[in-house]
Design an enzyme around this catalytic site. Structure first.
Site, PDB file in Angstrom:
ATOM      1  N   HIS A 115     -90.885  29.470  10.482  1.00  0.00           N
ATOM      2  CA  HIS A 115     -89.973  29.672   9.349  1.00  0.00           C
ATOM      3  C   HIS A 115     -88.708  28.844   9.524  1.00  0.00           C
ATOM      4  CE1 HIS A 115     -92.120  33.730   8.469  1.00  0.00           C
ATOM      5  NE2 HIS A 115     -92.740  32.706   7.933  1.00  0.00           N
ATOM      6  N   SER A 191     -95.727  42.597  11.971  1.00  0.00           N
ATOM      7  CA  SER A 191     -96.612  43.444  11.168  1.00  0.00           C
ATOM      8  C   SER A 191     -97.630  42.614  10.413  1.00  0.00           C
ATOM      9  CB  SER A 191     -95.789  44.286  10.191  1.00  0.00           C
ATOM     10  OG  SER A 191     -94.929  45.134  10.915  1.00  0.00           O
ATOM     11  N   LEU A 232     -93.449  47.578  22.740  1.00  0.00           N
ATOM     12  CA  LEU A 232     -93.128  46.229  23.226  1.00  0.00           C
ATOM     13  C   LEU A 232     -92.359  46.252  24.539  1.00  0.00           C
ATOM     14  CD1 LEU A 232     -92.224  44.592  19.835  1.00  0.00           C
ATOM     15  CD2 LEU A 232     -93.867  43.645  21.458  1.00  0.00           C
TER      16      LEU A 232
END
Ligand SMILES: [Zn+2]
Length: 246
Positions: A115, A191, A232
């Site tokens: 991105h 996700s 995590l």
């Protein structure tokens, strides 16, 4: 996590795909979360390329904290764990949806920022380049980082992918190569809802590799993953314990 550690040890080529969850452990709010972008009244305009061309001060005002505040953050446990895996020859590279530069700060390379990233800024008119640090220094003196060559109204634009822009081609093709080459892709803190980023992990599966998912919420690829975990921090702890610094 012992099964996962065994898989990492057995795999010839390990790579990672990371999302916002990895950086929330560093205290960075999820851009899409309630504390992130969408709380800002200018949200839709901030990362819109047409608005940037019209009035770059919308971006610069909206991103004083969101982007330029990022220099205050340090790598979290997952960034450190992936840098450790690379140091012991167990991570070929990272694909990230994040724009916070924390994988690089932790020492990982290559990092494919699909991105984009504010690590470099360019003037859309003349192409003049500034680093993140140089733009931060400019913002100490002025609300907008105006191009030093063109001057107002031309401002440096971060290499973050704005709405209305193409994804960064080099980063995306690097990400594809990495995913296809991996025997094991660690999918961490994403996700997998953002397209086309979420098309990357299936490439590993299609090429005959395995994926392991660590994410607080379920994802649509959980059924295709060899292993799924939620925590995590526990992942990072297990990796750092199993692979001591060389
Ligand atoms: Zn310029």
């Amino acid at each position: 996590m012992q099964k996962l550690i065994e898989k990492i040890k057995a795999a010839g080529h390990v790579a990672a795909f990371t999302g916002a969850g990895v950086s929330t452990l560093s205290g960075i709010p999820d851009f899409r979360g309630p504390q992130g972008l969408y709380k800002n009244p200018d949200a839709e305009r901030i990362f819109d390329i047409d608005w940037f061309r019209r009035d770059p001060s919308i971006y610069y005002r909206g991103c004083q904290e969101l982007v330029y505040g990022l220099r205050a953050y340090t790598p979290g446990p997952v960034h450190q764990a992936l840098a450790r895996l690379q140091a012991v020859g167990k991570c070929d590279g990272i694909v990230t949806q994040n724009i916070d530069m924390l994988h690089q700060k932790a020492g990982s390379s290559p990092v494919y920022e699909i991105h984009g990233s504010p690590i470099l800024h360019h003037c859309p008119r003349c192409g003049d380049e500034k680093t993140f640090e140089e733009v931060c220094a400019m913002l100490e003196l002025s609300e907008v980082a105006w191009c030093e060559k063109c001057g107002r109204p031309h401002a440096y634009k971060p290499d973050i992918t704005f709405f209305g822009e193409m994804l960064p081609e080099a980063a995306f093709s690097g990400a594809i190569r990495l995913a296809e080459h991996a025997d094991l892709l660690l999918v961490l803190g994403s996700s997998l809802t953002v397209s086309p980023a979420n098309a990357i992990p299936p490439l590993t599966l299609r090429a005959g590799g395995e994926i392991v998912i660590v994410n607080a919420q379920p994802t649509h690829l959980d059924d295709s993953a060899s292993l799924c975990y939620k925590d995590l921090a526990a992942f990072a702890e297990a990796v750092l314990a199993a692979f001591p610094a060389p």
